[in-house]
Enzyme design. Structure first.
Site, PDB file in Angstrom:
ATOM      1  N   GLU A 107     -12.640   6.170  -7.868  1.00  0.00           N
ATOM      2  CA  GLU A 107     -11.208   5.872  -7.844  1.00  0.00           C
ATOM      3  C   GLU A 107     -10.758   5.147  -9.096  1.00  0.00           C
ATOM      4  O   GLU A 107     -11.558   4.515  -9.795  1.00  0.00           O
ATOM      5  CB  GLU A 107     -10.873   5.026  -6.611  1.00  0.00           C
ATOM      6  CG  GLU A 107     -11.627   3.722  -6.573  1.00  0.00           C
ATOM      7  CD  GLU A 107     -11.533   3.030  -5.210  1.00  0.00           C
ATOM      8  OE1 GLU A 107     -11.362   3.725  -4.193  1.00  0.00           O
ATOM      9  OE2 GLU A 107     -11.642   1.806  -5.193  1.00  0.00           O
ATOM     10  N   CYS A 120      -7.083   0.647 -14.232  1.00  0.00           N
ATOM     11  CA  CYS A 120      -8.388   0.120 -13.849  1.00  0.00           C
ATOM     12  C   CYS A 120      -9.303   1.316 -13.594  1.00  0.00           C
ATOM     13  O   CYS A 120      -9.018   2.129 -12.712  1.00  0.00           O
ATOM     14  CB  CYS A 120      -8.208  -0.729 -12.590  1.00  0.00           C
ATOM     15  SG  CYS A 120      -9.723  -1.448 -11.987  1.00  0.00           S
ATOM     16  N   CYS A 127     -21.832   1.210  -6.473  1.00  0.00           N
ATOM     17  CA  CYS A 127     -22.307   0.128  -7.334  1.00  0.00           C
ATOM     18  C   CYS A 127     -23.619  -0.399  -6.774  1.00  0.00           C
ATOM     19  O   CYS A 127     -23.772  -0.527  -5.565  1.00  0.00           O
ATOM     20  CB  CYS A 127     -21.278  -0.997  -7.399  1.00  0.00           C
ATOM     21  SG  CYS A 127     -21.772  -2.333  -8.521  1.00  0.00           S
ATOM     22  N   CYS A 131     -22.872  -7.112  -4.257  1.00  0.00           N
ATOM     23  CA  CYS A 131     -22.146  -8.347  -3.942  1.00  0.00           C
ATOM     24  C   CYS A 131     -21.674  -8.239  -2.476  1.00  0.00           C
ATOM     25  O   CYS A 131     -21.015  -7.263  -2.106  1.00  0.00           O
ATOM     26  CB  CYS A 131     -20.942  -8.517  -4.862  1.00  0.00           C
ATOM     27  SG  CYS A 131     -21.385  -8.463  -6.616  1.00  0.00           S
ATOM     28  N   CYS A 134     -17.995  -7.357  -1.209  1.00  0.00           N
ATOM     29  CA  CYS A 134     -17.321  -6.206  -1.824  1.00  0.00           C
ATOM     30  C   CYS A 134     -17.669  -4.922  -1.102  1.00  0.00           C
ATOM     31  O   CYS A 134     -18.849  -4.615  -0.878  1.00  0.00           O
ATOM     32  CB  CYS A 134     -17.737  -6.125  -3.289  1.00  0.00           C
ATOM     33  SG  CYS A 134     -17.436  -4.534  -4.047  1.00  0.00           S
ATOM     34  N   SER A 215     -15.792  -5.567 -17.938  1.00  0.00           N
ATOM     35  CA  SER A 215     -16.232  -6.640 -17.055  1.00  0.00           C
ATOM     36  C   SER A 215     -17.720  -6.492 -16.751  1.00  0.00           C
ATOM     37  O   SER A 215     -18.300  -5.417 -16.889  1.00  0.00           O
ATOM     38  CB  SER A 215     -15.439  -6.611 -15.751  1.00  0.00           C
ATOM     39  OG  SER A 215     -15.860  -5.523 -14.959  1.00  0.00           O
ATOM     40  N   CYS A 360     -12.983  -2.823  -4.520  1.00  0.00           N
ATOM     41  CA  CYS A 360     -13.925  -3.727  -5.158  1.00  0.00           C
ATOM     42  C   CYS A 360     -13.330  -5.108  -5.305  1.00  0.00           C
ATOM     43  O   CYS A 360     -12.143  -5.275  -5.503  1.00  0.00           O
ATOM     44  CB  CYS A 360     -14.287  -3.183  -6.540  1.00  0.00           C
ATOM     45  SG  CYS A 360     -15.249  -4.302  -7.506  1.00  0.00           S
TER      46      CYS A 360
HETATM   47  S1  SF4 Z   1     -17.905  -6.753  -6.846  1.00  0.00           S
HETATM   48 FE1  SF4 Z   1     -18.095  -5.249  -8.521  1.00  0.00          FE
HETATM   49  S2  SF4 Z   1     -20.204  -5.642  -9.267  1.00  0.00           S
HETATM   50 FE2  SF4 Z   1     -20.122  -6.546  -7.206  1.00  0.00          FE
HETATM   51  S3  SF4 Z   1     -20.791  -4.895  -5.829  1.00  0.00           S
HETATM   52 FE3  SF4 Z   1     -18.545  -4.758  -6.005  1.00  0.00          FE
HETATM   53  S4  SF4 Z   1     -18.222  -3.191  -7.602  1.00  0.00           S
HETATM   54 FE4  SF4 Z   1     -20.319  -3.963  -7.811  1.00  0.00          FE
END
Ligand code: SF4
Length: 367
Positions: A107, A120, A127, A131, A134, A215, A360
């Site tokens: 996306e 963005c 990913c 985290c 997220c 980032s 995210c």
């Molecule tokens: S916050 Fe960003 S780096 Fe962390 S799991 Fe989500 S997408 Fe990945």
């Protein structure tokens, strides 16, 4: 020098066929010559793609039809198709869900502000950084995106704006690599995408490097590699807490590179580029929003980055069913006040896309 982790530049598995936007200007000319065509055809193709923002061979009528078909077969494979658009913030924010050639979903989010328009972009599908707050991190990494898959998100957004599909006709001014994925875990392709985004037309879109933000959750070797490139892009570090104990759980890659190492690498970037580093801090109720953490954050940043630090507090965008929630506004205000008290700049992000559930923790955030 630290050896690079395995997550860097995983094999081409699942990536789409080669595309014009994967290649440098020289490589494009060589690819066209290999097809038995005159090298100037590469410039014509580039002009259509990067300057006129079209990827449709049928629109490239200055190239003879037979030549066009041959070039398109080899250099313009279809990359991304729209699954759906979701619009919010009174029509000034639009999230697009894309499907790649192999069914992979990704996306991008286009955000219109009074003084700029920011896209963005995603650099990976899913990913691998895990985290826990997220949504993207919960699904794991599907695969890296190719350079052209990143670049094509930009082309499509620039065409959308030019054609007035998001309000009055406008121009894409800023790019943030804050969508799905950890950009520095797909280093080579992200770097090539930055060049395509910033090179002057017709070799790229001609967006200023200073208007591009990359980032990272803190892949120290990646920050060092980016530093060596000598670009002017802004670096954003998703810190989310100043203490290693909590960061080991909030940002699991911290077990490999600790807060102090990450900030030292960020300082190296600031020294080389003269640019301030954005420190991203998703403020989460009762997790990382305590006054003592604000004090510690301010002190650490003052020590490691001095005037080169700018903290962006991001009110957490809670994912449905998650135990994580945004901090109350008075807690947020006190947090910001305490960080500033240490002489470090700190502002609260204008978070976009809340109602379209930008997935995210970093999405819809901008330096
Ligand atoms: S916050 Fe960003 S780096 Fe962390 S799991 Fe989500 S997408 Fe990945």
């Amino acid at each position: 020098m630290t050896s690079l982790p395995l997550v860097f530049d995983a094999p081409r598995r699942g990536l789409p066929p080669r595309h014009l936007a994967d290649l440098t200007a020289d490589e494009r000319r060589a690819a066209v010559a290999e097809l038995g065509e005159k090298p100037f055809r590469a410039n014509q193709l580039s002009n259509h793609y990067f300057a006129r923002l079209t990827a449709d061979p049928a629109a490239m009528t200055d190239i003879p039809a037979a030549t066009r078909d041959r070039l398109a077969d080899s250099l313009l494979p279809p990359l991304l198709t729209v699954v759906r658009h979701v619009t919010c913030d009174d029509g000034s924010t639009r999230k697009t869900l894309w499907k790649a050639h192999d069914g992979t979903l990704l996306e991008s989010v286009l955000m219109r502000y009074p003084d700029r328009v920011t896209l963005c972009v995603s650099s990976q599908a899913g990913c691998g950084m895990a985290c826990p707050f997220c949504a993207t991190g919960q699904g794991g990494l599907q695969r890296n995106l190719s350079t052209a898959e990143i670049v094509d998100q930009v082309r499509a957004a620039a065409a959308t704006l030019r054609d007035g599909e998001l309000g009055d006709p406008g121009r894409l001014s800023n790019i943030v690599f804050m969508g799905m994925g950890e950009p520095l875990a797909n280093f080579g392709r992200v770097l090539a995408a930055v060049h395509r985004i910033c090179d002057p037309a017709p070799d790229g879109f001609g967006i200023s490097q200073r208007s591009v933000t990359v980032s990272t959750v803190g892949l120290v070797p990646g920050i060092r590699k980016l530093t060596e490139e000598g670009l002017q892009v802004r670096l954003a570090v998703s810190l989310h807490t100043p203490d290693d104990e909590l960061r080991d759980t909030l940002v699991p890659v911290n077990t490999r590179w600790k807060v102090a190492e990450v900030l030292d690498a960020a300082r190296g970037y600031a020294d080389r580029t003269g640019r301030r580093v954005s420190i991203e801090y998703a403020l989460i109720r009762d997790i990382n929003d305590q006054p003592w953490r604000a004090d510690l954050l301010g002190k650490l940043l003052h020590k490691h980055l001095g005037q080169f630090a700018h903290v962006n507090v991001i009110p957490l965008n809670p994912t449905p069913g998650s135990k994580w929630d945004a901090s109350p506004k008075p807690v947020e205000r006190e947090f910001v006040r305490r960080v500033k008290e240490q002489g470090v700049e700190c502002t609260v992000r204008d978070t976009r896309g809340q109602e379209i559930a930008a997935a995210c923790g970093q999405l819809a955030a901008e330096g």
